[in-house]
Design a protein around this motif. Sequence first.
Motif, mmCIF file in Angstrom:
data_model
loop_
_atom_site.group_PDB
_atom_site.id
_atom_site.type_symbol
_atom_site.label_atom_id
_atom_site.label_comp_id
_atom_site.label_asym_id
_atom_site.label_seq_id
_atom_site.Cartn_x
_atom_site.Cartn_y
_atom_site.Cartn_z
ATOM 1 N N TYR A 128 27.450 6.461 -35.141
ATOM 2 C CA TYR A 128 28.769 5.787 -34.986
ATOM 3 C C TYR A 128 28.082 4.490 -34.181
ATOM 4 O O TYR A 128 27.634 4.573 -33.169
ATOM 5 C CB TYR A 128 29.815 6.379 -34.399
ATOM 6 N N SER A 144 37.579 5.473 -35.914
ATOM 7 C CA SER A 144 36.643 6.031 -34.879
ATOM 8 C C SER A 144 35.515 7.108 -35.523
ATOM 9 O O SER A 144 34.566 7.522 -34.874
ATOM 10 C CB SER A 144 37.405 6.877 -33.812
ATOM 11 N N SER A 154 33.751 -4.854 -32.494
ATOM 12 C CA SER A 154 33.871 -4.412 -31.472
ATOM 13 C C SER A 154 33.372 -2.859 -30.928
ATOM 14 O O SER A 154 33.077 -2.622 -29.724
ATOM 15 C CB SER A 154 35.051 -4.545 -30.547
ATOM 16 N N LEU A 167 46.685 14.720 -29.373
ATOM 17 C CA LEU A 167 45.904 14.800 -28.023
ATOM 18 C C LEU A 167 44.687 16.191 -28.112
ATOM 19 O O LEU A 167 43.776 16.114 -27.575
ATOM 20 C CB LEU A 167 46.793 14.742 -26.978
ATOM 21 N N GLN A 197 41.901 15.743 -29.834
ATOM 22 C CA GLN A 197 40.867 14.833 -29.472
ATOM 23 C C GLN A 197 39.873 15.584 -28.154
ATOM 24 O O GLN A 197 38.893 15.080 -27.918
ATOM 25 C CB GLN A 197 41.635 13.522 -28.833
ATOM 26 N N LYS A 198 40.809 16.510 -27.596
ATOM 27 C CA LYS A 198 40.167 17.368 -26.303
ATOM 28 C C LYS A 198 39.145 18.340 -27.463
ATOM 29 O O LYS A 198 38.117 18.525 -26.739
ATOM 30 C CB LYS A 198 41.352 18.335 -25.841
ATOM 31 N N ARG A 226 37.664 17.583 -30.116
ATOM 32 C CA ARG A 226 36.411 16.715 -30.377
ATOM 33 C C ARG A 226 35.338 16.645 -29.189
ATOM 34 O O ARG A 226 34.133 16.625 -29.424
ATOM 35 C CB ARG A 226 37.105 15.385 -30.545
ATOM 36 N N THR A 227 36.066 16.573 -28.009
ATOM 37 C CA THR A 227 35.231 16.705 -26.767
ATOM 38 C C THR A 227 34.112 18.076 -26.907
ATOM 39 O O THR A 227 33.012 17.967 -26.328
ATOM 40 C CB THR A 227 35.902 16.499 -25.699
ATOM 41 N N LYS A 275 31.644 17.730 -29.510
ATOM 42 C CA LYS A 275 30.391 16.724 -29.187
ATOM 43 C C LYS A 275 29.561 17.599 -28.166
ATOM 44 O O LYS A 275 28.366 17.368 -28.179
ATOM 45 C CB LYS A 275 31.134 15.695 -28.700
ATOM 46 N N ALA A 334 31.389 13.745 -33.714
ATOM 47 C CA ALA A 334 30.351 13.855 -32.494
ATOM 48 C C ALA A 334 29.666 12.425 -32.622
ATOM 49 O O ALA A 334 28.935 12.078 -31.711
ATOM 50 C CB ALA A 334 29.354 15.016 -32.612
ATOM 51 N N PRO A 365 38.696 16.576 -21.223
ATOM 52 C CA PRO A 365 39.228 15.247 -21.377
ATOM 53 C C PRO A 365 39.136 14.891 -23.012
ATOM 54 O O PRO A 365 38.387 15.570 -23.331
ATOM 55 C CB PRO A 365 38.175 14.588 -20.602
ATOM 56 N N PRO A 366 40.191 14.147 -23.432
ATOM 57 C CA PRO A 366 40.142 13.678 -24.768
ATOM 58 C C PRO A 366 38.650 12.800 -25.112
ATOM 59 O O PRO A 366 38.480 12.015 -24.357
ATOM 60 C CB PRO A 366 41.306 13.114 -24.974
ATOM 61 N N THR A 367 38.589 12.850 -26.433
ATOM 62 C CA THR A 367 37.291 11.941 -26.949
ATOM 63 C C THR A 367 37.905 11.075 -27.977
ATOM 64 O O THR A 367 38.523 11.553 -28.814
ATOM 65 C CB THR A 367 36.262 12.554 -27.553
ATOM 66 N N SER A 368 38.461 9.829 -27.801
ATOM 67 C CA SER A 368 39.078 8.934 -28.585
ATOM 68 C C SER A 368 37.987 8.300 -29.449
ATOM 69 O O SER A 368 38.170 7.701 -30.388
ATOM 70 C CB SER A 368 39.938 8.053 -28.043
ATOM 71 N N HIS A 369 36.767 8.129 -28.803
ATOM 72 C CA HIS A 369 35.681 7.270 -29.233
ATOM 73 C C HIS A 369 34.481 7.743 -28.700
ATOM 74 O O HIS A 369 34.321 7.971 -27.431
ATOM 75 C CB HIS A 369 35.890 5.934 -28.802
ATOM 76 N N VAL A 370 33.358 7.801 -29.409
ATOM 77 C CA VAL A 370 32.240 8.556 -29.127
ATOM 78 C C VAL A 370 31.110 7.723 -28.315
ATOM 79 O O VAL A 370 30.441 7.746 -27.477
ATOM 80 C CB VAL A 370 31.248 9.050 -30.236
ATOM 81 N N LEU A 371 31.370 6.276 -28.621
ATOM 82 C CA LEU A 371 30.605 5.217 -27.817
ATOM 83 C C LEU A 371 31.181 4.820 -26.431
ATOM 84 O O LEU A 371 32.393 4.931 -26.247
ATOM 85 C CB LEU A 371 30.366 3.862 -28.599
ATOM 86 N N LEU A 415 31.922 2.279 -24.778
ATOM 87 C CA LEU A 415 31.967 1.058 -24.604
ATOM 88 C C LEU A 415 33.395 0.819 -24.429
ATOM 89 O O LEU A 415 34.261 1.472 -24.532
ATOM 90 C CB LEU A 415 31.940 0.309 -26.004
ATOM 91 N N VAL A 455 35.126 -4.938 -24.706
ATOM 92 C CA VAL A 455 34.049 -5.771 -25.081
ATOM 93 C C VAL A 455 34.465 -7.231 -25.316
ATOM 94 O O VAL A 455 35.442 -7.661 -25.900
ATOM 95 C CB VAL A 455 33.872 -5.200 -26.566
#
Lengths: 486, 99
Positions: free
Chosen positions: A195, A209, A238, A376, A379-380, A382-383, A386, A434, B54-60, B62, B65
């Motif tokens: 990504y 994302s 971005s 939410l 998303q957790k 997802r952590t 990863k 991930a 903690p949540p991951t909204s985004h893997v980078l 960053l 920007v």
Amino acid sequence: MKLQNITISRLQKLLLNRKISPQEITQALLARIREKNSRVNAYLTVAEDEAPAQAGVADKRLGKGDGACPLTGIPLAIKDNICIKGVRMTCASKILEHYVPPYNATVIERLSDQGYVLLGKTNMDEFAMGSSTENSGFAPTRNPWDTRCVPGGSSGGSAAAVAAGMCAAALGSDTGGSIRQPAAFCGVVGLKPTYGLVSRYGLVAFASSLDQIGPITRDVRDAAILLSAIAGHDPRDSTSAPKQPPDYLSKLGQSINGLRLGLPKEYFAEGLDPEVAASLEAAREVFSRLGVQFQEVSLPHTDYSIAAYYLIAPAEASSNLARYDGVRYGHRTSKPKNLLQMYYDSREEGFGAEVKRRIMLGTYALSAGYYDAYYLKAQKVRTLIKRDFDLAFTEVDALLTPTAPSPAFRLGEKVTDPLQMYLSDIYTNSVNLAGLPAISVPCGFTANGLPVGLQLIGPAFGEDRLLTIAYAYERETDWHTRRPNL
Amino acid sequence: MEQTPKLTVADVEYVANLARLSLTDEEKQSLTEELARILAYIEKLNQLDTAEIPPTSHVLSLSNVLREDKVAPSLRREVALENAPQAEAELFKVPKIIE
């Protein structure tokens, strides 16, 4: 070898030595498309006018000698969710049936700068939502190895076009496996980049994302060539990583002796087709001969990835697809009573069943009272997913897995059961959660002659390593050289 | 998610309104069943304790920007209007909003 099955690297040599002209290869492939596309339906739009014109420009560049780039005169197919200025782009959706982008995606600008030739835009699941290309708003694509079967999805048109000899290579996009799974089903190579490695500017957003553009090719070297052309920082995206990509070609051919490959035990468990398992076992033996050390690893949250994915991706999609309101572009219902009814009816008429399903799921997950419990929570998780990968990569250099749990299935087999369709992404979509790179490489055939793919997953920005490993394997096997009898 | 309510047609109608989809009765019926099955599958996330995660909204990693504020051309108006379902006098035309 037939021209239609030529690789980019071979074609480069013939073009540079002036053994063949860009016009000749372009006309040969256009003829092939005219002959076979009605059987496969890989293309939604064929660039009958643009392709010969671009081939002419490429010919002049090659004639000058110093103006030639790696992709000058190379005819490519582009998934129909990537914007090309002046060329109709539908995302295989009725809502964009007549949309003509006024600008180029960054990847297209990069290919154009090199003088590529556009052959056309390829079929897909509507807005890239699906795993079989049956969700196309127009008609499904068929697998060139067996037209009763699906080509996979969502980049099924791109993978089928490469397998069927209707382009030299193609671009697809991958949100949960949409490059790798069709590559496996069609017996070609598909790479989903890390990504942030490839700009998403001009890629129609599905799940922002997770989405990445990547190559679908006949061999690993071609994947490296195409990735080299499209990778790199883009100030217009971005979420583009401010990194200089390494040279993806220089390490091809290096020994992989002593390298450590991890086998995630959760990926070789219940639900894996025995023929796919046997192909993977045979691939392991090839890697062992090359001096690779195997180690079992655990990705304990694998079983939760589909659930997390089918909250995160639809949530992002429901937000991204809010823009299709019939105001500035896209389908508008005829004679709307008022503005609100125009939104309702334009969207109702324009979107297909799976897109509506995901918009509904995503809107529900984000709606008041459910955000914490669903979005939410996902998303957790997802952590956690990863972290599983991060930990595995402290022990091994890359992971070896099947790309899909089964070979290509029959058209119609899973369309009535959305959840069954979602489960066919079990080995691919945690990679997107991930943000990691992964490549699918042909590794065998079933008794019925359907291709099987293996997947190599690497740490973030480890594309060069994945390509080196995949290339070493490919050199020892001939699966990638086989072509369907269409 | 501990006490997930059973999904009803009324829930589907409520969400469809938020999403600006005018579903047919048949669609409402099938979506109620399909979404209920998908949500039941998603329930498995509750097996995991994520209180401290903690949540991951985004893997980078960053954030913010920024770029230099340089003047650059944007789409010309007539180009931006080319895909409009209806346009008039250099504007996007929509049904009357104020009665």
